[in-house]
Design a protein around this motif. Sequence first.
Motif, short mmCIF file in Angstrom:
data_model
loop_
_atom_site.label_atom_id
_atom_site.label_comp_id
_atom_site.label_asym_id
_atom_site.label_seq_id
_atom_site.Cartn_x
_atom_site.Cartn_y
_atom_site.Cartn_z
N TYR A 1 -19.60 4.75 -3.22
CA TYR A 1 -20.99 4.33 -3.34
C TYR A 1 -21.89 5.50 -2.95
O TYR A 1 -21.45 6.46 -2.31
N LYS A 2 -23.17 5.40 -3.29
CA LYS A 2 -24.13 6.42 -2.88
C LYS A 2 -24.04 6.56 -1.36
O LYS A 2 -24.09 5.57 -0.64
N PHE A 3 -23.94 7.79 -0.89
CA PHE A 3 -23.75 7.99 0.55
C PHE A 3 -24.99 7.54 1.32
O PHE A 3 -26.11 7.85 0.96
N ARG A 4 -24.74 6.84 2.43
CA ARG A 4 -25.82 6.37 3.30
C ARG A 4 -25.41 6.72 4.73
O ARG A 4 -24.46 6.15 5.25
N GLN A 5 -26.14 7.67 5.31
CA GLN A 5 -25.84 8.06 6.69
C GLN A 5 -26.14 6.91 7.64
O GLN A 5 -27.00 6.07 7.37
N ASP A 6 -25.42 6.86 8.75
CA ASP A 6 -25.72 5.89 9.80
C ASP A 6 -27.10 6.18 10.38
O ASP A 6 -27.44 7.33 10.65
N SER A 7 -27.89 5.14 10.59
CA SER A 7 -29.27 5.32 11.05
C SER A 7 -29.35 5.97 12.42
O SER A 7 -30.19 6.83 12.66
N THR A 8 -28.50 5.53 13.34
CA THR A 8 -28.57 6.08 14.70
C THR A 8 -28.13 7.54 14.70
O THR A 8 -28.75 8.38 15.36
N PHE A 9 -27.10 7.86 13.95
CA PHE A 9 -26.67 9.25 13.84
C PHE A 9 -27.80 10.11 13.28
O PHE A 9 -28.09 11.20 13.76
N TYR B 1 -35.92 5.64 5.78
CA TYR B 1 -36.86 4.69 6.38
C TYR B 1 -37.15 3.64 5.31
O TYR B 1 -37.17 3.94 4.12
N CYS B 2 -37.35 2.40 5.76
CA CYS B 2 -37.30 1.25 4.86
C CYS B 2 -38.66 0.62 4.57
O CYS B 2 -39.60 0.75 5.35
N SER B 3 -38.71 -0.12 3.49
CA SER B 3 -39.77 -1.10 3.25
C SER B 3 -39.12 -2.42 2.88
O SER B 3 -37.93 -2.46 2.54
N ASP B 4 -39.91 -3.49 2.96
CA ASP B 4 -39.40 -4.84 2.71
C ASP B 4 -40.59 -5.74 2.40
O ASP B 4 -41.37 -6.06 3.30
N HIS B 5 -40.75 -6.08 1.14
CA HIS B 5 -41.87 -6.93 0.73
C HIS B 5 -41.35 -8.08 -0.12
O HIS B 5 -40.32 -7.95 -0.79
N THR B 6 -42.08 -9.19 -0.11
CA THR B 6 -41.77 -10.31 -1.00
C THR B 6 -43.05 -10.75 -1.69
O THR B 6 -44.10 -10.87 -1.05
N ARG B 7 -42.93 -11.00 -2.99
CA ARG B 7 -44.01 -11.64 -3.73
C ARG B 7 -43.42 -12.75 -4.58
O ARG B 7 -42.24 -12.68 -4.97
N THR B 8 -44.23 -13.76 -4.87
CA THR B 8 -43.78 -14.91 -5.67
C THR B 8 -44.78 -15.08 -6.81
O THR B 8 -45.94 -15.44 -6.59
N THR B 9 -44.30 -14.76 -8.00
CA THR B 9 -45.18 -14.60 -9.16
C THR B 9 -44.98 -15.75 -10.15
O THR B 9 -43.83 -16.11 -10.43
N HIS C 1 -38.69 -9.88 11.18
CA HIS C 1 -37.69 -9.10 11.91
C HIS C 1 -38.25 -7.70 12.13
O HIS C 1 -39.21 -7.29 11.47
N MET C 2 -37.65 -6.98 13.04
CA MET C 2 -38.03 -5.58 13.24
C MET C 2 -37.55 -4.77 12.04
O MET C 2 -36.53 -5.09 11.44
N MET C 3 -38.31 -3.73 11.68
CA MET C 3 -37.94 -2.87 10.56
C MET C 3 -38.09 -1.41 10.96
O MET C 3 -38.94 -1.08 11.78
N GLY C 4 -37.28 -0.54 10.38
CA GLY C 4 -37.35 0.88 10.68
C GLY C 4 -36.40 1.65 9.78
O GLY C 4 -36.58 1.64 8.57
N MET C 5 -35.40 2.28 10.37
CA MET C 5 -34.41 2.99 9.56
C MET C 5 -33.40 2.01 8.97
O MET C 5 -32.69 2.35 8.02
N ASP C 6 -33.31 0.83 9.53
CA ASP C 6 -32.58 -0.28 8.90
C ASP C 6 -33.61 -1.34 8.55
O ASP C 6 -34.56 -1.54 9.30
N VAL C 7 -33.38 -2.01 7.45
CA VAL C 7 -34.39 -3.00 7.05
C VAL C 7 -34.46 -4.14 8.07
O VAL C 7 -35.56 -4.61 8.40
#
Lengths: 463, 463
Positions: free
Chosen positions: B41-49, B257-265, B343-349
């Motif tokens: 899969y596309k490489f994803r580094q650990d957030s804490t590392f 760093y993440c984003s997280d949005h919801t819309r209902t169309t 929920h809290m958001m940051g380097m993990d959603v």
Amino acid sequence: MLFSTETYVQRRQQLRELVGEGLILIFGNNEAPMNYPANAYKFRQDSTFLYFTGQHRDGLVLAIDCATGQETLYGDEIDIDDIVWYGSVTSVADMAAESGIARTAPLSQLSTLVAPKRVGGLHYLPPYRPDNTIQLMELLGQSRAEVMAGRSQSLINAVVKLRSIKSAEEIAELERASHIGYLMHTAAMRMATQPGMTEAYIGGQLDGIAASYGSIVSFQSIVSMHGEILHGYPSAAPLEPGRLLLVDAGAETREHYCSDHTRTTPISGHYTPQQRDIYDIVVACHDLALTHAKPGVRWWDVHMDVCRLMTERLKALGLMKGDTEEAVQAGAHALFLPHGLGHMMGMDVHDMEGLGQIYVGYDEETRPSTQFGLASLRFARRLEVGHVVTDEPGIYFIPDLIDLWQREGINKDFLCFDRINQFRNFGGVRIEDDVLITPDGCRFLGSERIPYKADDVEAWLMA
Amino acid sequence: MLFSTETYVQRRQQLRELVGEGLILIFGNNEAPMNYPANAYKFRQDSTFLYFTGQHRDGLVLAIDCATGQETLYGDEIDIDDIVWYGSVTSVADMAAESGIARTAPLSQLSTLVAPKRVGGLHYLPPYRPDNTIQLMELLGQSRAEVMAGRSQSLINAVVKLRSIKSAEEIAELERASHIGYLMHTAAMRMATQPGMTEAYIGGQLDGIAASYGSIVSFQSIVSMHGEILHGYPSAAPLEPGRLLLVDAGAETREHYCSDHTRTTPISGHYTPQQRDIYDIVVACHDLALTHAKPGVRWWDVHMDVCRLMTERLKALGLMKGDTEEAVQAGAHALFLPHGLGHMMGMDVHDMEGLGQIYVGYDEETRPSTQFGLASLRFARRLEVGHVVTDEPGIYFIPDLIDLWQREGINKDFLCFDRINQFRNFGGVRIEDDVLITPDGCRFLGSERIPYKADDVEAWLMA
């Protein structure tokens, strides 16, 4: 489920007959955590599990008792809390019925099945996901090394025998994958000539097309102005007019059949004379492979014929010298082509590579080489009707490799390093399509050919 | 590297001081095989590392000796064969220098470091990838259960303390992620009203936008006409005019760093009167949260205020009845809102969920509930300046859940099941944005607001 119940029943029956004795265990894939346990990558079922069951859910194991013919699908049901989050899900019993599997059982019962059967032979494939490795370590009470060593050669051989020959139904699905590949590559070619474009943007759009029309890219897309890096991943740098953009990318359908194509596009819309000199050689090699590929011919020999033609043409450009046959036998051309002509393709883009490339691409008659370049030929044995292979010659100018060979005098009787060094900044060219072996020869997969001849590419980019 | 060397040096120094003693080991991620070992899969580094080193390569481990302050970056160099395939790669020594880490060593030396230090305390985070689990099992000579039990609470607490408060530099990166989210959601809203569109197509395009402008979706996109399934993945079915399309999706920047949005169309371009009744309640709840969120306030209390407003408004629609406070204390509204406000958001959603949600979202003062609905509130403690949380109320009509509660008489004094059953085919509505807690209150992240009020959505779809 892609095919009929009967198809899956027949495949399992053939498998049982080929393996003959003992207990066969085929592990489905589990969710693969990305950055925390509940945040997984897009689920991708194991190809062999899918081949024998057609089922896409995570957390399943198929067991086949060769002695009795009893088949069991192991898996756990979901409860009401899960339904709120994931909706209603097909039960394990319904999945088993759909696949023609008589029994189901919860995963916890797998240990009771395995223990008494180990004497009679337990057959499993080499695990490639570490969670499956842990499952086996705990099931068998063994170390990782013991688990890896315990994979079943007879099961590997049986799976390779069955999956190597693609049925008409499978070919239809591979055609769908190649059509998505057509959409990806024509989009990439168009984007390549747009001002201000980046490799990363194009790579992202390829992800989008693969996911919109199929499920996922069949491997991480190679999108690079440095085509000489064989697996060059996209950078955020803007495309530079005058360079070539090499795009090697493919899609998986929703049923996980693959495509794999490469095109090398002039970012300015036209190949320079130097680029065209090299590009035309790759086209000729690509075409040559197709005239030679037919049932009974070894892909090894087709690869060698391509190397001979490439050497002849590179001699004409003053990049190589000496006797062609001697140069090819010495592997001198591998400075330019350090990889093989192609690989088998199917439900995995390098089909069944996880079972061991040597069991897929080689046999008792055709043995692998250790020579640089030829050692990277992933498939070499005699072609059969129903094989699907990639035809992907390339020519690369790899500064680190040129320096190493020149410094150490490797193949210096066949290589004109002064002339080669004029191409240091060239990059690389590769052209790749997917080929089905037919009774008469071979044919391309896909509804429409992605333009590849230099004139056609330039005309298409102008249109 | 996203930030300056000094930033990473300071973070590690703070970590060492918080943990105090023993040896800290922070594992970077390895490649995650998809369908065979070499196809990841596309490489994803650990957030804490990434937080403590800034380095994106796979196969690295950071060690910090709290007693001496000695820091070591463990990793193996690549050789010429790899250079042909992957190009030149930054050396481990150069990465360490960039991150301000004094020592480097090959991975094989990790075992010699760990053995003598175990007496003084070995600190590692709970592994969530099975390959890291195996690394620890082999390093410590322990079973999986022992490895999982041995994770360091003091290291968890220290990491949560540091990563919970986002710096100005981190907020700038989160804004970039939210901008990609804006591009994704406005594209999805436009596509939702196009004839012949499918959920799967839209989901794929979201993958493409996230990858083109960032790196990857921050979680598998939820694209569903059945918004009542909280994590409903896209199907290949065409969109049905008249229904709502719920899209919950986010991106990660190239620095994760993440984003997280919801819309209902509304797929038809306009909300029906019934849809608007419910939709407007969710808008009001969403807005209410923003007026209440400020430093010192518990997110738990904001959640409860939202539940009260929702209950009031559902009573006005004849869907609930009885005393509002009693209904909320009983959890009756959870039939409609079975999850938490955010929920809290940051380097993990779901930021740091892998370290244990309870250590991120709760503390000694604020303890989790076991009540259905409230139990899914992932973050509840007092807000602080620099916290980033999601504000995501929703109202859902989940037929399986309605049937269960009606059958068992759950909260029947507060629920009007006859009226509720008129909404069985409604689906669900959720509206979500990402919020930064500021000294004065809070503000949205992102350059531009994705339209969310019913009139604005309809006008925007017409434009």
